[in-house]
Design a protein around this motif. Sequence first.
Motif, PDB file in Angstrom:
ATOM      1  N   ILE A 107      -7.803 -25.777 -16.960  1.00 44.33           N
ATOM      2  CA  ILE A 107      -7.682 -26.408 -18.266  1.00 44.33           C
ATOM      3  C   ILE A 107      -6.238 -26.371 -18.727  1.00 44.33           C
ATOM      4  N   TYR A 108      -5.791 -27.495 -19.271  1.00 41.43           N
ATOM      5  CA  TYR A 108      -4.569 -27.511 -20.069  1.00 41.43           C
ATOM      6  C   TYR A 108      -5.017 -27.627 -21.517  1.00 41.43           C
ATOM      7  N   ALA A 109      -4.509 -26.731 -22.397  1.00 43.48           N
ATOM      8  CA  ALA A 109      -4.859 -26.761 -23.814  1.00 43.48           C
ATOM      9  C   ALA A 109      -3.601 -26.680 -24.659  1.00 43.48           C
ATOM     10  N   ASP A 110      -3.510 -27.534 -25.641  1.00 41.23           N
ATOM     11  CA  ASP A 110      -2.422 -27.488 -26.600  1.00 41.23           C
ATOM     12  C   ASP A 110      -2.430 -26.140 -27.316  1.00 41.23           C
ATOM     13  N   TYR A 111      -1.248 -25.637 -27.644  1.00 38.32           N
ATOM     14  CA  TYR A 111      -1.117 -24.304 -28.244  1.00 38.32           C
ATOM     15  C   TYR A 111      -1.949 -24.145 -29.518  1.00 38.32           C
ATOM     16  N   ALA A 112      -2.132 -25.231 -30.272  1.00 37.11           N
ATOM     17  CA  ALA A 112      -2.863 -25.134 -31.541  1.00 37.11           C
ATOM     18  C   ALA A 112      -4.356 -24.952 -31.342  1.00 37.11           C
ATOM     19  N   PHE A 113      -4.869 -25.209 -30.134  1.00 35.15           N
ATOM     20  CA  PHE A 113      -6.306 -25.157 -29.886  1.00 35.15           C
ATOM     21  C   PHE A 113      -6.679 -24.167 -28.789  1.00 35.15           C
ATOM     22  N   ALA A 114      -5.682 -23.578 -28.156  1.00 31.95           N
ATOM     23  CA  ALA A 114      -5.951 -22.691 -27.023  1.00 31.95           C
ATOM     24  C   ALA A 114      -6.739 -21.451 -27.427  1.00 31.95           C
ATOM     25  N   GLU A 115      -6.596 -21.004 -28.675  1.00 35.50           N
ATOM     26  CA  GLU A 115      -7.311 -19.797 -29.103  1.00 35.50           C
ATOM     27  C   GLU A 115      -8.819 -19.982 -29.004  1.00 35.50           C
ATOM     28  N   ASN A 116      -9.302 -21.214 -29.171  1.00 28.30           N
ATOM     29  CA  ASN A 116     -10.734 -21.466 -29.063  1.00 28.30           C
ATOM     30  C   ASN A 116     -11.221 -21.377 -27.615  1.00 28.30           C
ATOM     31  N   ILE A 117     -10.326 -21.586 -26.687  1.00 29.71           N
ATOM     32  CA  ILE A 117     -10.654 -21.384 -25.269  1.00 29.71           C
ATOM     33  C   ILE A 117     -10.508 -19.917 -24.904  1.00 29.71           C
ATOM     34  N   GLU A 118      -9.468 -19.270 -25.427  1.00 40.20           N
ATOM     35  CA  GLU A 118      -9.251 -17.846 -25.160  1.00 40.20           C
ATOM     36  C   GLU A 118     -10.458 -17.025 -25.589  1.00 40.20           C
ATOM     37  N   ALA A 119     -11.103 -17.454 -26.668  1.00 36.58           N
ATOM     38  CA  ALA A 119     -12.246 -16.706 -27.201  1.00 36.58           C
ATOM     39  C   ALA A 119     -13.442 -16.688 -26.257  1.00 36.58           C
ATOM     40  N   ILE A 120     -13.512 -17.648 -25.316  1.00 37.97           N
ATOM     41  CA  ILE A 120     -14.694 -17.721 -24.444  1.00 37.97           C
ATOM     42  C   ILE A 120     -14.308 -17.745 -22.962  1.00 37.97           C
ATOM     43  N   ARG A 121     -13.066 -17.425 -22.651  1.00 37.62           N
ATOM     44  CA  ARG A 121     -12.603 -17.585 -21.271  1.00 37.62           C
ATOM     45  C   ARG A 121     -13.352 -16.695 -20.282  1.00 37.62           C
ATOM     46  N   GLU A 122     -13.877 -15.552 -20.751  1.00 38.66           N
ATOM     47  CA  GLU A 122     -14.624 -14.678 -19.850  1.00 38.66           C
ATOM     48  C   GLU A 122     -16.031 -15.198 -19.579  1.00 38.66           C
ATOM     49  N   GLU A 123     -16.454 -16.190 -20.340  1.00 42.86           N
ATOM     50  CA  GLU A 123     -17.820 -16.704 -20.216  1.00 42.86           C
ATOM     51  C   GLU A 123     -17.897 -17.994 -19.409  1.00 42.86           C
ATOM     52  N   VAL A 124     -16.751 -18.544 -18.998  1.00 42.16           N
ATOM     53  CA  VAL A 124     -16.732 -19.847 -18.338  1.00 42.16           C
ATOM     54  C   VAL A 124     -16.178 -19.720 -16.922  1.00 42.16           C
ATOM     55  N   PRO A 125     -16.454 -20.715 -16.065  1.00 40.52           N
ATOM     56  CA  PRO A 125     -15.994 -20.636 -14.669  1.00 40.52           C
ATOM     57  C   PRO A 125     -14.516 -20.954 -14.473  1.00 40.52           C
ATOM     58  N   THR A 126     -13.825 -21.375 -15.524  1.00 40.92           N
ATOM     59  CA  THR A 126     -12.433 -21.798 -15.435  1.00 40.92           C
ATOM     60  C   THR A 126     -11.530 -20.641 -15.028  1.00 40.92           C
ATOM     61  N   GLU A 127     -10.582 -20.929 -14.119  1.00 40.20           N
ATOM     62  CA  GLU A 127      -9.687 -19.879 -13.625  1.00 40.20           C
ATOM     63  C   GLU A 127      -8.219 -20.144 -13.916  1.00 40.20           C
ATOM     64  N   THR A 128      -7.843 -21.397 -14.127  1.00 48.29           N
ATOM     65  CA  THR A 128      -6.444 -21.753 -14.390  1.00 48.29           C
ATOM     66  C   THR A 128      -6.308 -22.192 -15.846  1.00 48.29           C
ATOM     67  N   PHE A 129      -5.394 -21.536 -16.574  1.00 49.09           N
ATOM     68  CA  PHE A 129      -5.197 -21.788 -18.002  1.00 49.09           C
ATOM     69  C   PHE A 129      -3.733 -22.107 -18.264  1.00 49.09           C
ATOM     70  N   ILE A 130      -3.452 -23.307 -18.738  1.00 50.63           N
ATOM     71  CA  ILE A 130      -2.084 -23.783 -18.955  1.00 50.63           C
ATOM     72  C   ILE A 130      -1.981 -24.311 -20.387  1.00 50.63           C
ATOM     73  N   THR A 131      -0.858 -24.026 -21.049  1.00 48.03           N
ATOM     74  CA  THR A 131      -0.632 -24.521 -22.406  1.00 48.03           C
ATOM     75  C   THR A 131       0.809 -24.985 -22.546  1.00 48.03           C
ATOM     76  N   ASN A 132       1.092 -25.742 -23.589  1.00 49.25           N
ATOM     77  CA  ASN A 132       2.449 -26.255 -23.782  1.00 49.25           C
ATOM     78  C   ASN A 132       3.344 -25.295 -24.555  1.00 49.25           C
ATOM     79  N   ASP A 133       2.801 -24.186 -25.047  1.00 45.05           N
ATOM     80  CA  ASP A 133       3.618 -23.166 -25.712  1.00 45.05           C
ATOM     81  C   ASP A 133       2.955 -21.817 -25.500  1.00 45.05           C
ATOM     82  N   ALA A 134       3.227 -21.202 -24.357  1.00 45.29           N
ATOM     83  CA  ALA A 134       2.572 -19.944 -23.991  1.00 45.29           C
ATOM     84  C   ALA A 134       2.913 -18.829 -24.969  1.00 45.29           C
ATOM     85  N   ALA A 135       4.103 -18.865 -25.557  1.00 44.42           N
ATOM     86  CA  ALA A 135       4.512 -17.818 -26.490  1.00 44.42           C
ATOM     87  C   ALA A 135       3.681 -17.837 -27.769  1.00 44.42           C
TER      88      ALA A 135
END
Length: 536
Positions: A107-135
């Motif tokens: 998944i690529y997720a914009d920094y403003a919405f990545a927190e909603n993916i971070e909240a469930i990342r342990e529950e999904v099969p996704t392994e690669t996480f990319i964002t436009n502002d990692a900081a």
Amino acid sequence: MDTPLIVTDFLEQARDYYGDEEAIVGVDGNRFTYAEFGERADRFSAALQERGIEKGDRVAVLDPNTHYHLEAAFGAMQIGAVHTPLNYRLDPDDYEYILSDAGVDAIYADYAFAENIEAIREEVPTETFITNDAAAVDGDWESFDGVLEQAGTEFDQPEMAEDEIITINYTSGTTGDPKGVCRTHRTETIHAYLISIYHELTDDDTYLWTLPMFHVNGWGHIYAVTGMGATHVCTRGVNPDEIVTTVREEDVSILCAAPAVLNQLIDYYENEGEPEMMGDKQVRVTTAGSAPPEATIRAVEDRFGWYLKHLYGATETGPLITISDAKRLMTDENRFEIKKRQGMGVLGTDVRVVDEDGDDVPRDDATLGEIVVRGNQVMDHYWNKPDETEEAFNDRVEGYYHTGDLASVDENGLIAIRDRKKDIIISGGENISSLELEDTLFDHDAVADAAVIPAPSDKWGETPKAFVVPSNGDPTDPPVSADELTEFTRDQLASYKVVRRIEYVKELPKTATGKTQKYELREQEWEDEDRMIGEG
């Protein structure tokens, strides 16, 4: 000659002929030529392959309308991965369902919405996480630009066939869990051709991204605008001031806008002293879904000076299957009435309105039937939902996608949606179109937005109820009383259609694409009942 229709050819076409021309105007001020756009997509393709992504794997994109979305989409598709755009207005539970249902690998997720993916990342099969502002994002996320810089431009492009799935678009979920609409290279390509024809796209167009890119791949504009070598102007949201300013400064010639957005622009125009609404180019605007009120169309064309088109379709159909732009049928007297209709079927598309027996309804503009369609732009199937797919294509007529929209057909073959099947109000045995009632309410100056649903009635089984957003935005002190609004409808409608129940609200529940979520209102209204319909 049989040449496969492959969506990545749109970007190849643009960089072959328009490599030095401006492709994208980014929200951050960056500007990219088609050569630069293509190179960034190549680098993302290479980066995905380095992380084990292969042809057929699903790659999700969660992003507002930025250049990263375009680069990630084409970067994924160039290696045969299945582009899976996500609605950025969902919550973590929705993302957990979709990422798991689709089996998303990266998944690529914009920094403003990545927190909603971070909240469930342990529950999904996704392994690669990319964002436009990692900081700016908690958790272990890679930087999009850093990933591109390290990747290089070389990648292995697999052989692709036009009947292979290349994108999954999840429906906006107005009822139940969203369904993954599977679209092939062929369906996407032909739909982009249709958009190019009916939106009259040319290489000197400048397209403003007010329509979400996640929504049916931005109605095909990620392909069509790119393939034509036109310019994408990106946005991070819909703000009337920014839209008007950008239209003038970037000389925008085409955009899409839901009726609600058009009304926001009208309010801005009136409140700001009727500013200039164009640059040097004529502006074309397309709206879709529910027809805007005539007053809205009139303001856009006669006051802004824009040219409005009204198209119709669904996520499952591309969406474009009909358009109201029937110029040879228009006169000064009827042009607004025609533009309000969903219109006629587009090239290569068989659109019918059929009764419960599957027979075409008469062209009397009165008899209601369901809109069914078949065409090269219609979806292949629902992801992992064979029963729903079978029903969608074979309910009333075998082999046609059934839209669930009820419409009439006039003498010229132009369709006009009157209701959704589930939204018909049956009161005392009489069928009432909620859309007709809403259109009547919109004619009142004190109504900014309205939704009509069936409400329980001991006497009639069910009766129309309107949820109204007042023009002053204050439901506690609206500029017109409920009784006065009822009398207004009485003056314009048959007596059995009069809206006798009115509730003022601050806003209506909406999907990300501006569709009113009537089911939320229905659930609220029928909470104490043992069923969702009345015995009317």
